[in-house]
Design an enzyme around this catalytic site. Structure first.
Site, PDB file in Angstrom:
ATOM      1  N   GLN A 145       7.112 -63.800  21.227  1.00  0.00           N
ATOM      2  CA  GLN A 145       6.502 -62.775  20.369  1.00  0.00           C
ATOM      3  C   GLN A 145       6.627 -61.413  21.058  1.00  0.00           C
ATOM      4  O   GLN A 145       6.283 -61.264  22.235  1.00  0.00           O
ATOM      5  CB  GLN A 145       5.028 -63.078  20.095  1.00  0.00           C
ATOM      6  N   TYR A 171      -1.920 -53.820  15.969  1.00  0.00           N
ATOM      7  CA  TYR A 171      -1.043 -53.210  16.976  1.00  0.00           C
ATOM      8  C   TYR A 171      -0.047 -52.231  16.332  1.00  0.00           C
ATOM      9  O   TYR A 171      -0.134 -51.959  15.142  1.00  0.00           O
ATOM     10  CB  TYR A 171      -0.386 -54.304  17.830  1.00  0.00           C
ATOM     11  N   ARG A 190       5.267 -61.215  11.867  1.00  0.00           N
ATOM     12  CA  ARG A 190       3.849 -61.551  11.662  1.00  0.00           C
ATOM     13  C   ARG A 190       3.083 -60.318  11.196  1.00  0.00           C
ATOM     14  O   ARG A 190       3.279 -59.218  11.717  1.00  0.00           O
ATOM     15  CB  ARG A 190       3.245 -62.052  12.979  1.00  0.00           C
ATOM     16  N   GLY A 242      -3.823 -72.606  16.781  1.00  0.00           N
ATOM     17  CA  GLY A 242      -4.045 -71.927  18.046  1.00  0.00           C
ATOM     18  C   GLY A 242      -5.127 -72.582  18.878  1.00  0.00           C
ATOM     19  O   GLY A 242      -4.857 -73.434  19.740  1.00  0.00           O
ATOM     20  N   ARG A 243      -6.396 -72.212  18.582  1.00  0.00           N
ATOM     21  CA  ARG A 243      -7.496 -72.634  19.458  1.00  0.00           C
ATOM     22  C   ARG A 243      -7.607 -74.152  19.627  1.00  0.00           C
ATOM     23  O   ARG A 243      -7.958 -74.624  20.711  1.00  0.00           O
ATOM     24  CB  ARG A 243      -8.808 -72.049  18.947  1.00  0.00           C
TER      25      ARG A 243
HETATM   26  C1  FMN Z   1      -6.981 -66.644  23.161  1.00  0.00           C
HETATM   27  C2  FMN Z   1      -6.247 -66.093  21.965  1.00  0.00           C
HETATM   28  C3  FMN Z   1      -5.177 -65.224  22.148  1.00  0.00           C
HETATM   29  C4  FMN Z   1      -4.456 -64.722  21.054  1.00  0.00           C
HETATM   30  N1  FMN Z   1      -3.355 -63.927  21.281  1.00  0.00           N
HETATM   31  C5  FMN Z   1      -2.554 -63.578  20.240  1.00  0.00           C
HETATM   32  C6  FMN Z   1      -1.307 -62.932  20.469  1.00  0.00           C
HETATM   33  O1  FMN Z   1      -0.896 -62.677  21.612  1.00  0.00           O
HETATM   34  N2  FMN Z   1      -0.570 -62.614  19.378  1.00  0.00           N
HETATM   35  C7  FMN Z   1      -0.966 -62.882  18.095  1.00  0.00           C
HETATM   36  O2  FMN Z   1      -0.251 -62.585  17.143  1.00  0.00           O
HETATM   37  N3  FMN Z   1      -2.142 -63.531  17.862  1.00  0.00           N
HETATM   38  C8  FMN Z   1      -2.921 -63.900  18.892  1.00  0.00           C
HETATM   39  N4  FMN Z   1      -4.054 -64.632  18.643  1.00  0.00           N
HETATM   40  C9  FMN Z   1      -4.386 -65.064  17.258  1.00  0.00           C
HETATM   41  C10 FMN Z   1      -3.837 -66.486  17.003  1.00  0.00           C
HETATM   42  O3  FMN Z   1      -2.425 -66.479  16.943  1.00  0.00           O
HETATM   43  C11 FMN Z   1      -4.358 -67.100  15.687  1.00  0.00           C
HETATM   44  O4  FMN Z   1      -3.927 -66.299  14.600  1.00  0.00           O
HETATM   45  C12 FMN Z   1      -5.878 -67.222  15.620  1.00  0.00           C
HETATM   46  O5  FMN Z   1      -6.396 -67.728  16.849  1.00  0.00           O
HETATM   47  C13 FMN Z   1      -6.317 -68.142  14.471  1.00  0.00           C
HETATM   48  O6  FMN Z   1      -5.781 -69.433  14.615  1.00  0.00           O
HETATM   49  P1  FMN Z   1      -6.659 -70.666  15.229  1.00  0.00           P
HETATM   50  O7  FMN Z   1      -7.936 -70.727  14.451  1.00  0.00           O
HETATM   51  O8  FMN Z   1      -5.812 -71.878  15.061  1.00  0.00           O
HETATM   52  O9  FMN Z   1      -6.929 -70.340  16.678  1.00  0.00           O
HETATM   53  C14 FMN Z   1      -4.823 -65.087  19.733  1.00  0.00           C
HETATM   54  C15 FMN Z   1      -5.912 -65.949  19.561  1.00  0.00           C
HETATM   55  C16 FMN Z   1      -6.613 -66.473  20.640  1.00  0.00           C
HETATM   56  C17 FMN Z   1      -7.743 -67.429  20.406  1.00  0.00           C
END
Ligand code: FMN
Length: 368
Positions: free
Chosen positions: A100, A172, A224, A315-316
């Site tokens: 990314q 961003y 994205r 993600g999480r």
């Molecule tokens: C610790 C953490 C770091 C994240 N860093 C990014 C990132 O670098 N780039 C991005 O587009 N989204 C980032 N996100 C957002 C995730 O890609 C995702 O959209 C969001 O956590 C929701 O999905 P989930 O409920 O499965 O975690 C981050 C989320 C978390 C929890």
């Protein structure tokens, strides 16, 4: 109905072994200058090999774009050896590695930039506590950042990644150019909706040019975006539908809708009949595949996304249980770890920076 374990092939030929994707998540683990660390490689290797594709943490394409400490760098050729190690840590059992790439714009601080003033489309601070006022980017600087996206893509190709994802979401720089809140320019880069799209359009062109010029095969380019903002003025879902309409005509391989909850409904009165994900999928109308994301915890959630998207990102849940995907694919959901204990932090390679972030985002899933 599309099943999670069915394969997927992108327009540029890359094939995924299943419909699950690990969402981009910053690790806050890189060295101060953006070089990948051994701990970070371990973090990725621990979670890879089960999903179709793994999207990395955001990596900055220009020195002025660093958003936080511990962020991955892609703004110089000296990062290529580390990026190559990162790509190979991810690429096991056919999991594809996607880097990314982004620029933080006004969502940073002069402290993170080593004393330099932060930059953005216009000199308007973000609406958040202690936000600094950015300096408006000059035309020359804008062109240098666009080239930064191109060079970062070339580095990703040289490092052996299978694709890049342009990070146009989460407030961003790319989103800042599209937003009427952060972009108040009156030159060619701002004003009307069409002009606010210009920066995004040129970044996409420079990234796809890097792919074409390299001659690499099967290398994908995704984009994205976030659907709406709360600021006044700010991006509304109707603006995003215009964005999607434009992007769907570009030589991209996929779009990725960034949401914290895939079920979310728009704040706009005229778009309350279905989820934002469904509106976006309808607008794309098969022109490009869509990745959905947001609070996927179970197989049922991941499958629900596939009703309005081609791929389902998580993600999480994968932070908490690195083998979440295989347990879901094998129908062994009762074995999934669903809460994060402070005592698991080392084993799971979760940095202090990410832990602090999760304390704000999901305190109910942490045990301290
Ligand atoms: C610790 C953490 C770091 C994240 N860093 C990014 C990132 O670098 N780039 C991005 O587009 N989204 C980032 N996100 C957002 C995730 O890609 C995702 O959209 C969001 O956590 C929701 O999905 P989930 O409920 O499965 O975690 C981050 C989320 C978390 C929890």
């Amino acid at each position: 109905m599309t099943t999670l374990d069915s394969t997927f092939t992108f327009k540029r030929g890359l094939q995924l072994k299943n419909r699950l994707v690990i969402a981009p998540m910053t690790t806050k683990m890189s060295f101060f200058d953006g070089v990948v660390t051994t701990d970070e490689l371990d973090y990725y290797a621990l979670r890879s090999g089960e999903v179709g594709a793994f999207i990395t943490a955001a990596a900055n394409v220009h020195e002025s774009g660093k958003g936080w400490e511990g962020e991955l760098g892609a703004y110089d050729d000296r990062f290529i050896p580390g990026l190559a190690k990162l790509a190979s840590a991810i690429k096991k059992n056919q999991t594809k590695a996607i880097l990314q790439i982004f620029h933080g714009g006004r969502m940073t601080s002069s402290k993170v930039l080593g004393g330099e003033q932060i930059v953005a489309p216009s000199a308007v601070p973000a609406e958040r506590p202690n936000a600094e006022t950015p300096r408006e980017l000059s035309e020359e600087e804008i062109l240098a950042i666009i080239d930064g996206f191109k060079q970062a893509t070339r580095r990703a190709i040289e490092a052996g990644f299978d694709g890049v994802e342009i990070h146009g979401a989460n407030t961003y720089l790319l989103q800042q150019f599209f937003s009427p809140h952060s972009n108040r320019r009156t030159d060619a880069w701002g004003g009307t909706l069409e002009k606010r799209f210009k920066f995004i359009n040129e970044v996409v062109d420079s990234v796809t040019a890097a792919v074409d010029e390299s001659g690499v095969k099967n290398f994908v380019v995704g984009y994205r975006f976030s659907p709406e903002e709360y600021e006044e003025p700010g991006i509304r879902l109707s603006d995003t539908l215009y964005l999607v309409d434009q992007l769907a005509e570009k030589p991209l391989d996929y779009l990725h809708l960034s949401l914290n909850d895939y079920r979310r409904v728009s704040v706009s009165e005229e778009y309350k009949e279905q989820s934002i994900l469904a509106y976006i999928h309808d607008k794309i109308n098969g022109r490009l595949p869509l990745i959905g994301v947001g609070d996927v915890r179970t197989r049922q959630d991941a499958e629900a996304i596939l009703e309005n998207a081609e791929l389902s990102a998580v993600g999480r849940a994968v932070l908490i249980d690195p083998h979440w995907a295989q347990k879901v694919l094998d129908n062994k959901e009762d074995l999934i770890r669903r809460e994060l204990s402070i005592y698991d932090k080392e084993e799971l390679k979760i940095s202090n920076g990410v832990w602090a972030f999760l304390q704000g985002m999901m305190p109910e899933r942490l045990e301290e």
